[in-house]
Scaffold this motif. Structure first.
Motif, PDB file in Angstrom:
ATOM      1  N   ASP A 120       4.106   0.407  19.340  1.00 35.16           N
ATOM      2  CA  ASP A 120       4.558   1.410  18.377  1.00 35.16           C
ATOM      3  C   ASP A 120       4.925   0.788  17.032  1.00 35.16           C
ATOM      4  OD1 ASP A 120       4.178   3.446  20.219  1.00 35.16           O
ATOM      5  OD2 ASP A 120       6.291   3.500  20.837  1.00 35.16           O
ATOM      6  N   THR A 121       5.620  -0.335  17.066  1.00 33.34           N
ATOM      7  CA  THR A 121       6.018  -1.021  15.835  1.00 33.34           C
ATOM      8  C   THR A 121       4.790  -1.531  15.083  1.00 33.34           C
ATOM      9  OG1 THR A 121       8.127  -1.638  16.832  1.00 33.34           O
ATOM     10  CG2 THR A 121       7.424  -2.912  14.904  1.00 33.34           C
ATOM     11  N   THR A 122       3.827  -2.047  15.818  1.00 33.32           N
ATOM     12  CA  THR A 122       2.595  -2.547  15.205  1.00 33.32           C
ATOM     13  C   THR A 122       1.826  -1.412  14.539  1.00 33.32           C
ATOM     14  OG1 THR A 122       2.456  -4.315  16.850  1.00 33.32           O
ATOM     15  CG2 THR A 122       0.428  -3.766  15.671  1.00 33.32           C
ATOM     16  N   LEU A 123       1.675  -0.299  15.248  1.00 28.89           N
ATOM     17  CA  LEU A 123       0.954   0.842  14.681  1.00 28.89           C
ATOM     18  C   LEU A 123       1.672   1.423  13.465  1.00 28.89           C
ATOM     19  CD1 LEU A 123      -0.296   2.645  17.899  1.00 28.89           C
ATOM     20  CD2 LEU A 123      -1.657   1.366  16.234  1.00 28.89           C
ATOM     21  N   ALA A 124       2.990   1.480  13.531  1.00 29.82           N
ATOM     22  CA  ALA A 124       3.752   2.003  12.392  1.00 29.82           C
ATOM     23  C   ALA A 124       3.579   1.100  11.167  1.00 29.82           C
ATOM     24  CB  ALA A 124       5.230   2.134  12.752  1.00 29.82           C
ATOM     25  N   PHE A 125       3.598  -0.203  11.380  1.00 32.37           N
ATOM     26  CA  PHE A 125       3.392  -1.153  10.283  1.00 32.37           C
ATOM     27  C   PHE A 125       1.993  -0.978   9.695  1.00 32.37           C
ATOM     28  CE2 PHE A 125       2.259  -5.158   8.343  1.00 32.37           C
ATOM     29  CZ  PHE A 125       3.428  -5.581   7.719  1.00 32.37           C
ATOM     30  N   PHE A 126       1.016  -0.884  10.570  1.00 31.62           N
ATOM     31  CA  PHE A 126      -0.375  -0.720  10.142  1.00 31.62           C
ATOM     32  C   PHE A 126      -0.550   0.575   9.352  1.00 31.62           C
ATOM     33  CE2 PHE A 126      -5.026  -0.282  11.640  1.00 31.62           C
ATOM     34  CZ  PHE A 126      -5.492  -1.105  10.627  1.00 31.62           C
ATOM     35  N   GLU A 127       0.031   1.658   9.848  1.00 27.15           N
ATOM     36  CA  GLU A 127      -0.067   2.942   9.153  1.00 27.15           C
ATOM     37  C   GLU A 127       0.598   2.899   7.781  1.00 27.15           C
ATOM     38  OE1 GLU A 127       1.643   5.698  11.905  1.00 27.15           O
ATOM     39  OE2 GLU A 127      -0.116   5.689  13.204  1.00 27.15           O
ATOM     40  N   GLN A 128       1.705   2.187   7.686  1.00 28.91           N
ATOM     41  CA  GLN A 128       2.441   2.130   6.429  1.00 28.91           C
ATOM     42  C   GLN A 128       1.728   1.282   5.364  1.00 28.91           C
ATOM     43  OE1 GLN A 128       6.510   0.823   6.773  1.00 28.91           O
ATOM     44  NE2 GLN A 128       6.847   0.856   4.562  1.00 28.91           N
ATOM     45  N   TYR A 129       1.125   0.162   5.776  1.00 31.95           N
ATOM     46  CA  TYR A 129       0.637  -0.800   4.798  1.00 31.95           C
ATOM     47  C   TYR A 129      -0.884  -0.907   4.657  1.00 31.95           C
ATOM     48  CZ  TYR A 129       5.445  -2.411   4.621  1.00 31.95           C
ATOM     49  OH  TYR A 129       6.799  -2.472   4.455  1.00 31.95           O
ATOM     50  N   ALA A 130      -1.637  -0.430   5.626  1.00 32.18           N
ATOM     51  CA  ALA A 130      -3.092  -0.618   5.576  1.00 32.18           C
ATOM     52  C   ALA A 130      -3.743   0.300   4.552  1.00 32.18           C
ATOM     53  CB  ALA A 130      -3.707  -0.370   6.951  1.00 32.18           C
ATOM     54  N   LYS A 131      -4.759  -0.232   3.912  1.00 31.38           N
ATOM     55  CA  LYS A 131      -5.607   0.574   3.032  1.00 31.38           C
ATOM     56  C   LYS A 131      -6.646   1.267   3.907  1.00 31.38           C
ATOM     57  CE  LYS A 131      -5.199  -2.498  -0.957  1.00 31.38           C
ATOM     58  NZ  LYS A 131      -5.946  -3.349  -1.902  1.00 31.38           N
ATOM     59  N   PRO A 132      -7.252   2.359   3.430  1.00 28.43           N
ATOM     60  CA  PRO A 132      -8.285   3.033   4.230  1.00 28.43           C
ATOM     61  C   PRO A 132      -9.388   2.058   4.665  1.00 28.43           C
ATOM     62  CG  PRO A 132      -7.695   4.377   2.347  1.00 28.43           C
ATOM     63  CD  PRO A 132      -6.998   3.057   2.160  1.00 28.43           C
ATOM     64  N   SER A 133      -9.737   2.111   5.917  1.00 28.55           N
ATOM     65  CA  SER A 133     -10.792   1.290   6.538  1.00 28.55           C
ATOM     66  C   SER A 133     -10.464  -0.196   6.602  1.00 28.55           C
ATOM     67  CB  SER A 133     -12.129   1.469   5.811  1.00 28.55           C
ATOM     68  OG  SER A 133     -12.495   2.831   5.820  1.00 28.55           O
ATOM     69  N   GLU A 134      -9.240  -0.584   6.307  1.00 31.29           N
ATOM     70  CA  GLU A 134      -8.864  -1.996   6.348  1.00 31.29           C
ATOM     71  C   GLU A 134      -8.526  -2.415   7.764  1.00 31.29           C
ATOM     72  OE1 GLU A 134      -6.127  -4.901   3.635  1.00 31.29           O
ATOM     73  OE2 GLU A 134      -5.190  -3.035   4.279  1.00 31.29           O
ATOM     74  N   ARG A 135      -9.032  -3.550   8.184  1.00 36.13           N
ATOM     75  CA  ARG A 135      -8.685  -4.099   9.505  1.00 36.13           C
ATOM     76  C   ARG A 135      -7.278  -4.688   9.450  1.00 36.13           C
ATOM     77  NH1 ARG A 135     -12.698  -5.407  13.229  1.00 36.13           N
ATOM     78  NH2 ARG A 135     -10.889  -5.813  14.534  1.00 36.13           N
ATOM     79  N   PHE A 136      -6.643  -4.765  10.600  1.00 35.99           N
ATOM     80  CA  PHE A 136      -5.246  -5.197  10.668  1.00 35.99           C
ATOM     81  C   PHE A 136      -5.063  -6.624  10.160  1.00 35.99           C
ATOM     82  CE2 PHE A 136      -1.342  -6.099  13.384  1.00 35.99           C
ATOM     83  CZ  PHE A 136      -0.493  -5.446  12.530  1.00 35.99           C
ATOM     84  N   ALA A 137      -5.966  -7.523  10.493  1.00 37.41           N
ATOM     85  CA  ALA A 137      -5.851  -8.916  10.029  1.00 37.41           C
ATOM     86  C   ALA A 137      -5.868  -8.982   8.508  1.00 37.41           C
ATOM     87  CB  ALA A 137      -6.974  -9.770  10.602  1.00 37.41           C
TER      88      ALA A 137
END
Length: 176
Positions: free
Chosen positions: A140-157
């Motif tokens: 949940d924490t990982t997904l929340a971080f990803f949702e908050q900071y990722a640009k559209p279509s950006e991979r997590f790395a």
């Protein structure tokens, strides 16, 4: 060797946003399903514990340890496990002829793996996680971080490289 079971029907989640994350999981440390080549990877692992009373100091555990985390000091009557080097593979447990090694099953988690145009093996920086609920908190924490900071279509790395791995680690430290 024990592997950490994940109850298949205990929890489900659905999230919608402009990013997508790849999850990989496998029940043992052999990593046949390449969990570390996904944004979030989970492998079964086992934390080894040594019992001096059963040990004959034969050195098999030291020989099979892929990370050289075990040192047998027969002349001192001890075996040293370097916890910083241990990858929780359980080979010491499986190979010990006298059952001097026992283990506690858990989850080994990796973050930021990629496979495709850019290849990256996911990073391990968390200790082994033993409770299934704690694993879900990490997800949940990982997904929340990803949702908050990722640009559209950006991979997590790529998101972590841009925003900062240390910032993500700080988020996870809050729940551990």
């Amino acid at each position: 060797m024990p592997s950490a079971p994940l109850a298949s029907s205990t929890r489900s989640t659905s999230r919608t946003n402009s990013t997508s994350a790849k999850f990989g999981s496998t029940g043992c440390h052999n990593n046949c399903l390449k969990a570390e080549e996904n944004d979030f990877g989970v492998k079964g692992g086992v934390e080894p514990k040594w019992a001096a009373d059963n040990c004959t100091f034969c050195g098999v555990c030291e020989a099979v340890c892929p990370e050289k985390a075990i040192t047998v000091k027969a002349d001192e009557g001890k075996v040293v496990l370097d916890a910083e080097k241990c990858v929780y593979c359980g080979k010491c447990i499986k190979s010990c002829p006298t059952d001097a090694w026992q283990g506690r099953a858990g989850f080994v988690i990796s973050f930021g793996g990629l496979y495709g145009n850019r290849i990256a093996i996911g990073r391990h920086f968390l200790p082994i996680v033993f409770e299934e609920e704690k694993l879900y908190e990490v997800v949940d924490t990982t997904l929340a971080f990803f949702e908050q900071y990722a640009k559209p279509s950006e991979r997590f790395a790529n998101c972590l490289d841009r925003v900062g791995w240390d910032k993500f680690e700080q988020e996870l430290e809050k729940i551990l």
